[in-house]
Design an enzyme around this catalytic site. Structure first.
Site, mmCIF file in Angstrom:
data_model
loop_
_atom_site.group_PDB
_atom_site.id
_atom_site.type_symbol
_atom_site.label_atom_id
_atom_site.label_comp_id
_atom_site.label_asym_id
_atom_site.label_seq_id
_atom_site.Cartn_x
_atom_site.Cartn_y
_atom_site.Cartn_z
ATOM 1 N N ASP A 40 0.870 -1.186 0.000
ATOM 2 C CA ASP A 40 0.000 0.000 0.000
ATOM 3 C C ASP A 40 0.899 1.226 0.000
ATOM 4 O O ASP A 40 2.076 1.152 0.361
ATOM 5 C CB ASP A 40 -0.900 -0.012 1.248
ATOM 6 C CG ASP A 40 -2.086 0.934 1.122
ATOM 7 O OD1 ASP A 40 -3.187 0.462 0.806
ATOM 8 O OD2 ASP A 40 -1.909 2.148 1.337
ATOM 9 N N TYR A 159 -13.693 6.318 -14.796
ATOM 10 C CA TYR A 159 -13.579 5.146 -13.921
ATOM 11 C C TYR A 159 -13.893 3.869 -14.699
ATOM 12 O O TYR A 159 -13.174 2.866 -14.595
ATOM 13 C CB TYR A 159 -14.529 5.310 -12.742
ATOM 14 C CG TYR A 159 -14.574 4.137 -11.801
ATOM 15 C CD1 TYR A 159 -13.591 3.957 -10.833
ATOM 16 C CD2 TYR A 159 -15.619 3.216 -11.861
ATOM 17 C CE1 TYR A 159 -13.646 2.883 -9.952
ATOM 18 C CE2 TYR A 159 -15.680 2.145 -10.988
ATOM 19 C CZ TYR A 159 -14.694 1.981 -10.031
ATOM 20 O OH TYR A 159 -14.748 0.913 -9.165
ATOM 21 N N LYS A 163 -11.364 0.681 -15.287
ATOM 22 C CA LYS A 163 -11.698 -0.673 -14.840
ATOM 23 C C LYS A 163 -11.895 -1.620 -16.029
ATOM 24 O O LYS A 163 -11.614 -2.821 -15.924
ATOM 25 C CB LYS A 163 -12.947 -0.641 -13.960
ATOM 26 C CG LYS A 163 -12.710 -0.032 -12.580
ATOM 27 C CD LYS A 163 -11.695 -0.818 -11.776
ATOM 28 C CE LYS A 163 -11.651 -0.387 -10.321
ATOM 29 N NZ LYS A 163 -10.646 -1.159 -9.549
ATOM 30 N N THR A 194 -18.285 -0.802 2.462
ATOM 31 C CA THR A 194 -17.084 -0.368 3.167
ATOM 32 C C THR A 194 -17.441 0.808 4.076
ATOM 33 O O THR A 194 -18.516 1.402 3.946
ATOM 34 C CB THR A 194 -16.005 0.082 2.177
ATOM 35 O OG1 THR A 194 -16.490 1.240 1.456
ATOM 36 C CG2 THR A 194 -15.672 -1.023 1.180
#
Length: 240
Positions: A40, A159, A163, A194
């Site tokens: 990360d 986006y 993707k 989330t």
């Protein structure tokens, strides 16, 4: 029967923060027996995740770096080799969503960011891990696409393009590495429950549950899915 990853090493990207997909996937793999290499950009978050997982008896090491750059991906792959002696599973979760609005208003810098965070992270990580997986005799990669690649969503052009590139890369790598024993699939989840998504939505009742995503990813990464490669698997939940 639950997936069993004892004796396997898994690299998971995008795991810096609790309550997000990468954290849940890494925890699921660890609880199923995998040793983890966590990658990360958030070094502090990574250190916290390593401590958290150690408290559960999960072996985990961290590799902090900007995965939109190839060097960070190469360091993560090398760390898996040096820390655990190899690599069997790669889960490319790292990504984000930065733009919503009419197509003609998408600025070049936003397109660049969507492509970098959602596509380049997966591309460079796959590129870096291939030699390590090949040295092990094969393995499994699971990329994160989006439900946007299998059904059209309004005002998400940048986006969706990023993707969709992940989906195309997944299919190509599945073919290119088919005979080398490396399976490459992608999941395409709808909006997942989330912490961030719950906080930003008026009605979170139709969200895909984190456990549903984790279970699908672990299946695709496991030996139980040995005949499955080159697939983009929707996780639509109640949004189907």
């Amino acid at each position: 029967m639950p997936a069993d990853f004892h004796g396997k090493v898994a690299l998971v990207t995008g795991v810096g923060r609790v309550g997000q997909i990468g954290h849940a996937v890494a925890r699921g793999l660890g609880r199923a027996g995998a040793r983890l290499l966590l990658a990360d950009v958030n070094a502090v978050g990574l250190a916290d995740r390593v401590k958290e997982f150690a408290a559960e008896g999960i072996a985990a090491k961290a590799s902090a770096g900007d995965l939109t750059q190839p060097d960070a991906a190469r360091v993560a792959a090398a760390s898996a080799q040096s820390q655990f002696g190899g690599l069997d599973v790669v889960i490319n979760v790292a990504g984000g969503f930065f733009s919503y609005g009419p197509f003609t208003e998408v600025k070049p810098e936003i397109l660049d960011r969507e492509l970098a965070v959602n596509f380049k992270t997966a591309f460079f990580t796959c590129q870096a891990v291939m030699p390590v997986l090949l040295a092990r005799g094969g393995g499994a990669i699971v990329n994160f696409a989006s439900i946007a690649v299998v059904r059209s969503l309004m005002h998400m052009s940048a986006y969706t393009a990023a993707k969709s590139a992940v989906a195309g890369l997944t299919r190509e790598l599945a073919l290119e590495y088919r005979d080398a024993g490396i399976r490459v699939n992608a999941v395409a989840p709808a909006t997942v429950r989330t912490a961030d998504n719950v906080a930003s939505m008026d009605d979170p009742t139709a969200l895909v549950e984190l456990d549903e995503v984790v279970n699908t990813v672990l299946f695709l990464a496991s030996d139980e899915a040995s005949a499955i490669t080159g697939q983009i698997v929707p996780i639509a939940g109640k949004t189907y």
